[in-house]
Design a protein around this motif. Structure first.
Motif, PDB file in Angstrom:
ATOM      1  N   SER A  70       5.284  11.248   4.252  1.00 32.72           N
ATOM      2  CA  SER A  70       6.094  10.618   5.301  1.00 32.72           C
ATOM      3  C   SER A  70       5.764  11.191   6.671  1.00 32.72           C
ATOM      4  O   SER A  70       5.053  12.196   6.778  1.00 32.72           O
ATOM      5  CB  SER A  70       7.579  10.803   5.000  1.00 32.72           C
ATOM      6  OG  SER A  70       7.933  10.155   3.796  1.00 32.72           O
ATOM      7  N   ASP A  71       6.299  10.545   7.707  1.00 34.08           N
ATOM      8  CA  ASP A  71       6.100  10.970   9.098  1.00 34.08           C
ATOM      9  C   ASP A  71       4.618  11.045   9.456  1.00 34.08           C
ATOM     10  O   ASP A  71       4.170  12.001  10.100  1.00 34.08           O
ATOM     11  CB  ASP A  71       6.781  12.325   9.354  1.00 34.08           C
ATOM     12  CG  ASP A  71       8.285  12.239   9.210  1.00 34.08           C
ATOM     13  OD1 ASP A  71       8.846  11.172   9.503  1.00 34.08           O
ATOM     14  OD2 ASP A  71       8.900  13.234   8.788  1.00 34.08           O
ATOM     15  N   LYS A  89      -4.734   2.237   7.368  1.00 32.20           N
ATOM     16  CA  LYS A  89      -3.531   1.537   7.827  1.00 32.20           C
ATOM     17  C   LYS A  89      -3.202   0.332   6.946  1.00 32.20           C
ATOM     18  O   LYS A  89      -2.066  -0.146   6.938  1.00 32.20           O
ATOM     19  CB  LYS A  89      -3.699   1.105   9.281  1.00 32.20           C
ATOM     20  CG  LYS A  89      -3.682   2.292  10.256  1.00 32.20           C
ATOM     21  CD  LYS A  89      -3.833   1.844  11.699  1.00 32.20           C
ATOM     22  CE  LYS A  89      -3.805   3.055  12.639  1.00 32.20           C
ATOM     23  NZ  LYS A  89      -3.964   2.664  14.060  1.00 32.20           N
ATOM     24  N   GLU A  90      -4.206  -0.132   6.188  1.00 36.39           N
ATOM     25  CA  GLU A  90      -3.973  -1.251   5.273  1.00 36.39           C
ATOM     26  C   GLU A  90      -2.984  -0.883   4.170  1.00 36.39           C
ATOM     27  O   GLU A  90      -2.303  -1.751   3.619  1.00 36.39           O
ATOM     28  CB  GLU A  90      -5.296  -1.694   4.625  1.00 36.39           C
ATOM     29  CG  GLU A  90      -6.313  -2.267   5.591  1.00 36.39           C
ATOM     30  CD  GLU A  90      -7.650  -2.525   4.901  1.00 36.39           C
ATOM     31  OE1 GLU A  90      -7.685  -2.482   3.640  1.00 36.39           O
ATOM     32  OE2 GLU A  90      -8.637  -2.759   5.604  1.00 36.39           O
ATOM     33  N   ILE A  91      -2.912   0.407   3.832  1.00 41.55           N
ATOM     34  CA  ILE A  91      -2.056   0.817   2.706  1.00 41.55           C
ATOM     35  C   ILE A  91      -0.857   1.655   3.166  1.00 41.55           C
ATOM     36  O   ILE A  91      -0.128   2.207   2.344  1.00 41.55           O
ATOM     37  CB  ILE A  91      -2.869   1.603   1.640  1.00 41.55           C
ATOM     38  CG1 ILE A  91      -3.570   2.818   2.254  1.00 41.55           C
ATOM     39  CG2 ILE A  91      -3.877   0.686   0.970  1.00 41.55           C
ATOM     40  CD1 ILE A  91      -4.263   3.699   1.224  1.00 41.55           C
ATOM     41  N   LEU A  92      -0.669   1.761   4.493  1.00 42.81           N
ATOM     42  CA  LEU A  92       0.510   2.461   5.006  1.00 42.81           C
ATOM     43  C   LEU A  92       1.724   1.541   4.982  1.00 42.81           C
ATOM     44  O   LEU A  92       1.617   0.344   5.216  1.00 42.81           O
ATOM     45  CB  LEU A  92       0.273   2.943   6.441  1.00 42.81           C
ATOM     46  CG  LEU A  92      -0.688   4.111   6.659  1.00 42.81           C
ATOM     47  CD1 LEU A  92      -0.783   4.421   8.142  1.00 42.81           C
ATOM     48  CD2 LEU A  92      -0.245   5.336   5.892  1.00 42.81           C
ATOM     49  N   ASP A  93       2.872   2.133   4.705  1.00 45.12           N
ATOM     50  CA  ASP A  93       4.142   1.425   4.808  1.00 45.12           C
ATOM     51  C   ASP A  93       4.906   2.059   5.968  1.00 45.12           C
ATOM     52  O   ASP A  93       5.665   3.002   5.781  1.00 45.12           O
ATOM     53  CB  ASP A  93       4.929   1.552   3.499  1.00 45.12           C
ATOM     54  CG  ASP A  93       6.281   0.852   3.569  1.00 45.12           C
ATOM     55  OD1 ASP A  93       6.505   0.098   4.531  1.00 45.12           O
ATOM     56  OD2 ASP A  93       7.109   1.089   2.660  1.00 45.12           O
ATOM     57  N   GLY A  94       4.657   1.551   7.172  1.00 41.85           N
ATOM     58  CA  GLY A  94       5.214   2.198   8.357  1.00 41.85           C
ATOM     59  C   GLY A  94       4.553   3.555   8.537  1.00 41.85           C
ATOM     60  O   GLY A  94       3.340   3.658   8.720  1.00 41.85           O
ATOM     61  N   LYS A  96       4.742   5.838   6.127  1.00 46.21           N
ATOM     62  CA  LYS A  96       4.696   6.376   4.766  1.00 46.21           C
ATOM     63  C   LYS A  96       3.438   5.927   4.041  1.00 46.21           C
ATOM     64  O   LYS A  96       2.903   4.848   4.301  1.00 46.21           O
ATOM     65  CB  LYS A  96       5.924   5.920   3.961  1.00 46.21           C
ATOM     66  CG  LYS A  96       7.216   6.610   4.336  1.00 46.21           C
ATOM     67  CD  LYS A  96       8.328   6.206   3.375  1.00 46.21           C
ATOM     68  CE  LYS A  96       9.617   6.949   3.684  1.00 46.21           C
ATOM     69  NZ  LYS A  96      10.685   6.598   2.714  1.00 46.21           N
ATOM     70  N   LEU A  97       2.996   6.787   3.120  1.00 42.35           N
ATOM     71  CA  LEU A  97       1.861   6.457   2.263  1.00 42.35           C
ATOM     72  C   LEU A  97       2.164   6.999   0.864  1.00 42.35           C
ATOM     73  O   LEU A  97       2.479   8.177   0.707  1.00 42.35           O
ATOM     74  CB  LEU A  97       0.566   7.079   2.795  1.00 42.35           C
ATOM     75  CG  LEU A  97      -0.655   6.972   1.873  1.00 42.35           C
ATOM     76  CD1 LEU A  97      -1.057   5.512   1.691  1.00 42.35           C
ATOM     77  CD2 LEU A  97      -1.827   7.780   2.431  1.00 42.35           C
ATOM     78  N   CYS A 113      -3.708   3.766  -4.967  1.00 41.53           N
ATOM     79  CA  CYS A 113      -2.630   3.499  -4.022  1.00 41.53           C
ATOM     80  C   CYS A 113      -1.785   2.337  -4.536  1.00 41.53           C
ATOM     81  O   CYS A 113      -2.249   1.535  -5.351  1.00 41.53           O
ATOM     82  CB  CYS A 113      -3.182   3.179  -2.632  1.00 41.53           C
ATOM     83  SG  CYS A 113      -4.236   1.706  -2.589  1.00 41.53           S
ATOM     84  N   SER A 114      -0.557   2.282  -4.069  1.00 36.83           N
ATOM     85  CA  SER A 114       0.310   1.156  -4.415  1.00 36.83           C
ATOM     86  C   SER A 114       0.123   0.087  -3.343  1.00 36.83           C
ATOM     87  O   SER A 114       0.404   0.324  -2.169  1.00 36.83           O
ATOM     88  CB  SER A 114       1.772   1.608  -4.457  1.00 36.83           C
ATOM     89  OG  SER A 114       1.957   2.543  -5.481  1.00 36.83           O
ATOM     90  N   ARG A 115      -0.364  -1.067  -3.741  1.00 38.14           N
ATOM     91  CA  ARG A 115      -0.585  -2.129  -2.762  1.00 38.14           C
ATOM     92  C   ARG A 115      -0.524  -3.480  -3.464  1.00 38.14           C
ATOM     93  O   ARG A 115      -0.619  -3.568  -4.690  1.00 38.14           O
ATOM     94  CB  ARG A 115      -1.933  -1.949  -2.058  1.00 38.14           C
ATOM     95  CG  ARG A 115      -3.109  -2.088  -2.983  1.00 38.14           C
ATOM     96  CD  ARG A 115      -4.423  -1.675  -2.358  1.00 38.14           C
ATOM     97  NE  ARG A 115      -4.731  -2.405  -1.135  1.00 38.14           N
ATOM     98  CZ  ARG A 115      -5.935  -2.401  -0.562  1.00 38.14           C
ATOM     99  NH1 ARG A 115      -6.929  -1.699  -1.101  1.00 38.14           N
ATOM    100  NH2 ARG A 115      -6.156  -3.069   0.549  1.00 38.14           N
TER     101      ARG A 115
END
Length: 717
Positions: A70-71, A89-94, A96-97, A113-115
């Protein structure tokens, strides 16, 4: 960025569970519950080291270690190569990764990764890899087109696996959302290796070294890593340019240098001779082939990672040959040095920033440093309590440098109201069917307990109980601790509080019952409580009881008042009680208020209704004292009293029917203070025969039983 949560599935003694993490996370619990598994799993997430069958909780299923970061800020992303920053950035959630280290049953792993990924299994990495395996040139695209005929136009003519994968990734990206679902998927192409620079770097420091265990780093590597983290501070030193220049000179002596305009070979002659000799032997079979030896340019970090520490304690040798105590102390010293160097660097950076701002306008560019995650197993080992406190302070400081610390510990000193955000208590569960497994209990005391309570409640003794016990007994004072502990063993040798790991905690008065029970409830610890009969009269609101029990108590108070009235008992306070009241500041206030009201009446003024209530409140202690006398009178048989005490015992609250613990001492015991009197009472008792006769009985199911035996049986059995 920091780790905000960890989930572990099917690894060693953990079937499946997870926890939320903070900058400083303490993992606590009994031995063999699974504390070390948390650190090892976290380390494995980053390393991907191959595992054996014994590492699987269930050999038939995969291992999954999921970590959420996070952050995440822009300067964290900037640690990646420029081309890879967009891809991450394609797999970032805001900010969070979430990534998962997935171990197949063969012990090999992938970082996933979860995507959103295609529901159609044709697009899976395994299917596509199998399609292209062993094929070359146009065979590659032909094989893939056979499975994806609808994409023939985009795939036709591609001759490398890289080009096919890139084209398929574009096709997958363009698929409609309804054809996708959230699932574990490969990382975006190209960032599999560079992502290590983006994520925190793990430093694992094990408690007991097992050189056969590949997961636990060799000691030399651990010390090398700790030295390596100190390398950062050399980069800002005045000698850093000289070091890097010398590395460049060494590189020229060992390698052919190719610039844009020319090729220069200033290598040492012996190296050139060796290369020519290898080349001549190679040309016998491959005449047109040429060979060149390239030696990577050394990096300061690599140099430190391979560094050794020598200790001269009468015999000069590498640290691996020394005892565990000195090894632990060196680890301790390296961490403290890192903290001190970090402080100095911050001061220098602040001064430099100020100078830069004075020289030119604008905001200086922030340098993104790769953080560390310190995984420290039982850091208190081989350290005396004073050193443990210093070590904790050093670990606390590590988090200020944007690092994170996970420790497993048996030391109750590892708590600070400022930094220890999270405790993870690992509890071993034994199901009726299947294997035992560890479960995680996440406790964030800083969110649950205010600072005042944290300071007052969380002391050495209370931490020990919270960390390593499943049950505790709360008593009012030290004399209760002394007498209760010894009498229990005399009544039954199995009732040994220390042997059964049931701490007796002095809470300094019944008014603290709720605070302590709330504190231990965070750790899912069963609380028993022994208090004197005064708790039933005054302070009963501190107990958490059923509504029915509250009604029973109100009815009993009415009965006590009626009996006192019928017997014409005087509401006089004994001298000891008056002394106790005088010591209370609130009572002094009431006394002064009474004087004030008395002067008002003397002056001929009438009292208001509120002022009359104040006088009643002032003398309420006399009313309470009457109730105590009736309640503890051994000659009176009050069925409602026994019913209420029975109801309270069913809720693990033991109110002594005969008053305070002193009423349970042998006759004639004296002492200068309460603890001394309790010790003297214990000395009189030699065994069960001495102990049992003077202890009072109570009615339980119409049978007379020793009150303390009833209480202890409930606690122990």
């Amino acid at each position: 960025m920091h780790i905000s949560s960890v989930k572990i599935k099917n690894y060693r003694g953990i079937q499946f569970d997870g926890f939320d993490a903070s900058p400083f996370t303490c993992v606590i619990g009994e031995n063999n519950a699974g504390k070390s598994t948390i650190l090892l799993a976290t380390s494995l997430f980053f390393s991907g080291t191959s595992l054996g069958k014994s590492d699987f909780f269930d050999e038939a299923n995969p291992i999954e270690i999921e970590i959420t970061f996070s952050d995440i800020k822009e300067n964290d992303i900037n640690r990646l190569l420029v081309d890879h920053r967009v891809r991450i950035k394609e797999i970032l959630d805001g900010e969070k990764l979430t990534l998962t280290r997935y171990y197949d049953t063969d012990g090999k792993s992938d970082l996933l990764c979860s995507r959103l990924a295609p529901k159609d299994e044709r697009y899976s990495k395994d299917v596509i890899t199998a399609l292209m395996k062993g094929k070359k040139g146009k065979e590659i695209s032909s094989a893939v087109i056979a499975v994806f005929p609808e994409h023939k136009a985009k795939l036709e003519g591609l001759t490398t696996q890289k080009d096919v994968n890139a084209q398929l990734e574009e096709i997958i990206t363009a698929l409609p959302v309804e054809e996708k679902e959230l699932k574990l998927s490969p990382l975006p192409t190209g960032i599999e290796n560079s992502i290590k620079n983006f994520l925190p770097e793990p430093i694992y420091i094990a408690a007991v070294k097992d050189l056969k265990d590949d997961v636990k780093s060799k000691e030399s590597a651990t010390f090398g890593k700790l030295l390596g983290i100190l390398m950062r501070f050399l980069e800002s030193s005045e000698h850093f340019d000289r070091i890097t220049d010398s590395f460049a000179d060494l590189h020229k002596l060992l390698n052919v240098v190719r610039d844009a305009d020319q090729i220069t070979d200033d290598r040492i002659k012996k190296l050139q001779d060796i290369e020519k000799q290898i080349g001549s032997f190679l040309s016998e079979n491959f005449p047109k082939s040429k060979i060149e030896i390239e030696i990577p340019k050394p990096e300061l970090k690599q140099v430190f990672t391979n560094a050794r520490i020598l200790i001269d304690d009468g015999v000069r040798d590498i640290i691996e040959t020394k005892g565990d105590g000195i090894k632990r102390s060196v680890t301790f010293a390296l961490l403290r040095t890192y903290v001190e160097q970090y402080k100095e660097q911050r001061k220098e950076a602040a001064k430099s920033k100020k100078d830069d701002q004075e020289e030119a306008e604008g905001v200086p560019v922030e340098i993104s440093e790769q953080p560390y995650i310190f995984l420290f197993e039982e850091p208190e080992l081989y350290l005396h309590p004073g050193a443990q406190k210093i070590l904790f302070a050093a670990l606390e400081k590590l988090t200020e440098a944007n690092n994170q610390v996970f420790v497993t510990t048996h030391s109750p000193m590892f708590f600070s109201p400022h930094s220890t955000g999270t405790f993870i208590k690992v509890i071993k569960e034994y199901p009726s069917e299947g294997k035992p497994h560890g479960k995680f209990l996440t406790i964030n005391l800083l969110n649950e307990v205010d600072a005042k309570d944290a300071f007052q409640i969380i002391c050495y003794e209370n931490n020990t109980a919270a960390f390593f016990s499943n049950r505790v007994l709360l008593v009012e004072g030290d004399s209760d601790v002394i007498y209760t502990k010894e009498v229990a063993k005399l009544l039954n040798s199995e009732w040994d509080f220390e042997a059964k790991n049931i701490p007796i905690i002095s809470i300094n008065g019944k008014s603290n019952v709720k605070r302590f029970t709330d504190f231990y409830s965070f750790f899912k610890i069963k609380c028993f409580c022994i208090v004197d009969s005064d708790a039933l009269i005054d302070g009963f609101e501190k107990f958490t009881v059923t509504e029915e029990t509250k009604k029973q108590r109100e009815q009993l108070l009415e009965i006590l008042d009626r009996i006192a009235n019928e017997k014409g008992m005087q509401a006089e306070l004994p001298a000891t009680k008056i002394k106790e009241l005088v010591r209370r500041y609130t009572w002094k206030e009431r006394y002064n208020k009474l004087k004030e009201l008395g002067l008002k009446v003397k002056a001929g003024n009438a009292l208001t209704e509120d002022e009359i209530l104040e006088i009643d409140f002032l003398f309420r202690e006399e009313e309470n004292n009457l109730r105590r006398r009736v309640f503890t009178d051994k000659t009176m048989e009050i069925p409602e009293k026994h019913s209420l005490l029975t109801a309270l015992r069913s809720q693990d609250i033991f109110i002594l029917s005969h008053g305070a613990i002193e009423s349970y001492y042998p006759d004639g015991v004296t002492g200068d203070d309460k603890p001394t009197k309790a010790l003297n009472a214990v000395k009189v008792l030699k065994g069960y025969e001495d102990c049992r006769p003077h202890l009072p009985n109570i009615k339980v199911e119409d049978k007379k039983q020793c009150e303390l035996e009833v209480i202890f049986k409930k606690i122990f059995e």
